[in-house]
Design an enzyme around this catalytic site. Structure first.
Site, PDB file in Angstrom:
ATOM      1  N   ASP A 122      -2.478  10.479  -2.749  1.00 40.28           N
ATOM      2  CA  ASP A 122      -2.777   9.329  -3.507  1.00 40.28           C
ATOM      3  C   ASP A 122      -3.022   9.945  -4.968  1.00 40.28           C
ATOM      4  OD1 ASP A 122      -3.144   6.494  -2.014  1.00 40.28           O
ATOM      5  OD2 ASP A 122      -3.605   8.218  -0.767  1.00 40.28           O
ATOM      6  N   LYS A 142      -5.884   9.758   2.254  1.00 37.90           N
ATOM      7  CA  LYS A 142      -6.639   8.891   3.156  1.00 37.90           C
ATOM      8  C   LYS A 142      -7.953   9.682   3.944  1.00 37.90           C
ATOM      9  CE  LYS A 142      -5.929   5.307   3.548  1.00 37.90           C
ATOM     10  NZ  LYS A 142      -6.548   4.097   2.795  1.00 37.90           N
ATOM     11  N   ARG A 167       0.653  -1.133  -0.113  1.00 43.31           N
ATOM     12  CA  ARG A 167       0.068  -0.025  -0.093  1.00 43.31           C
ATOM     13  C   ARG A 167       1.089   1.290  -0.138  1.00 43.31           C
ATOM     14  NH1 ARG A 167       1.576   2.198   4.223  1.00 43.31           N
ATOM     15  NH2 ARG A 167       0.259   4.095   3.629  1.00 43.31           N
ATOM     16  N   GLY A 168       0.167   2.421  -0.165  1.00 43.30           N
ATOM     17  CA  GLY A 168       0.919   3.620  -0.246  1.00 43.30           C
ATOM     18  C   GLY A 168       1.087   4.222  -1.549  1.00 43.30           C
TER      19      GLY A 168
END
Length: 349
Positions: free
Chosen positions: A242, A252, A52-53
């Site tokens: 993101d 987020k 993730r990230g």
């Protein structure tokens, strides 16, 4: 400058047909390395947040296509390209919001489409392109850290949200890269980390990284942010991203709330992200926000915390309008909303 005590690790590696990366769902209690050997395994790891990230997802996507190239039984360029296109489609289906995933997949595929050599040469070229994407991300993160550190004063307390650290990138981190760079300059800073419901990336991952590096960190619940700001305990907010579009930053869920609170309390709100996160052909209204499974909200781990059958909303991201963003820290400099207000398709960000 990397401060004494800070451990810098490569979060994703290619090793003889295997992609090695930490299983982030097990942290901080277990440190387990995934050994991925197919595009299907990479897709599953991306979907389940084992990987993730946003910046790390870019490198993971590229390596997913590289796995397809490495293991493909294709005998001709057209057959291999078909396998790569299929791999790219599989990767892109996993998560809709983080643009790095799409950017890196398309970069590898565009290189492959233009390739004029033989089959084995294309296999090698795809793997090399994935490695270059990873190396570039690492270099960009150090540059982001250096550029952002000038904004940090000695004695600052910084609030961050989710995890925009080494674990979200190939190396060093974006928001936490800025914090690491400031710490490396000898600035005595402190960090408050939001726990980041529902999957607790702040509690599980950000505090894990900062504790490991010896940077003072205090964990707070998400709904304490207004309280700590009202008490004058926060000097700056720094988060990752993101996707950054013409009029907003997607990050987020909960980021928008922090930005509004920071604006109300006259606290600078910064976003740290590589330019591969920019999607400047797009506006916020055109972005699909990923909706994740209800069980992430109704359960904490295996423990159910809500009644059976309750309706659940679980968007993974929200959009923060640029009017709340003091600056966007990138590898080439710091941009403000004024840069974006002048945007057109030829504007050289």
């Amino acid at each position: 400058m990397i401060a004494e005590g800070i451990v810098v690790m490569r979060m994703i590696k290619w090793e003889n047909g295997l992609v090695l990366t930490p299983d982030q769902t097990l942290l901080p209690l277990e440190e387990v390395t995934l050994k991925l050997c197919s595009v299907e395994q990479m897709a599953e790891a991306i979907k389940t947040l084992r990987v993730r990230g946003a910046p790390l997802l870019g490198a993971a996507a590229a390596f997913g296509v590289a796995l397809s190239a490495y293991y493909s039984k294709a005998q001709t360029l057209s057959e291999l390209l078909s396998d790569l296109e299929e791999a790219g489609t599989t990767i892109k289906m996993q998560r809709p919001t983080a643009v790095n995933l799409f950017w890196a997949t398309d970069r590898v595929l565009n290189m492959a489409r233009a390739y004029k050599g033989d089959v084995e040469g294309l296999r090698a070229a795809v793997i090399l392109e994935a490695k270059q994407i990873a190396d570039e991300d690492a270099a960009q993160n150090y540059a982001i850290g250096k550029n952002g550190a000038v904004l940090i004063n000695d004695g600052d307390t910084i609030l961050t949200h989710c995890n925009a650290g080494e674990l979200a990138t190939v190396e060093y981190g974006t928001a936490l890269g800025v914090i690491r760079a400031a710490w490396g300059q000898g600035k005595k800073i402190k960090v408050l980390a939001d726990e980041t419901r529902p999957l607790l990336q702040g509690a599980r991952l950000t505090t894990y990284e900062l504790q490991r590096d010896g940077i003072p960190v205090t964990l707070i619940t998400d709904n304490m942010a207004g309280y700590v700001m009202s008490k004058g305990l926060i000097n700056k907010v720094i988060v990752g991203a993101d996707r950054i579009v013409q009029d907003a930053v997607f990050n987020k869920i909960g980021t928008y709330s922090l930005a509004v609170l920071a604006h109300e309390h006259n606290i600078p709100f910064y976003v740290a992200a590589p330019k591969s996160t920019f999607d400047l052909t797009c506006k916020a209204e055109n972005v699909t926000i990923e909706e994740r499974k209800p069980c992430e909200v109704t359960h904490v781990g295996c423990q159910q915390t809500a009644p059976n059958g309750v309706n659940v909303m679980n968007p993974a991201f929200d959009a923060t309008p640029l009017k709340y963003v003091t600056g966007i820290i990138t590898e080439t400099g710091i941009y403000t909303k004024d840069h974006f207000q002048k945007f057109n398709k030829t504007f050289p960000l």
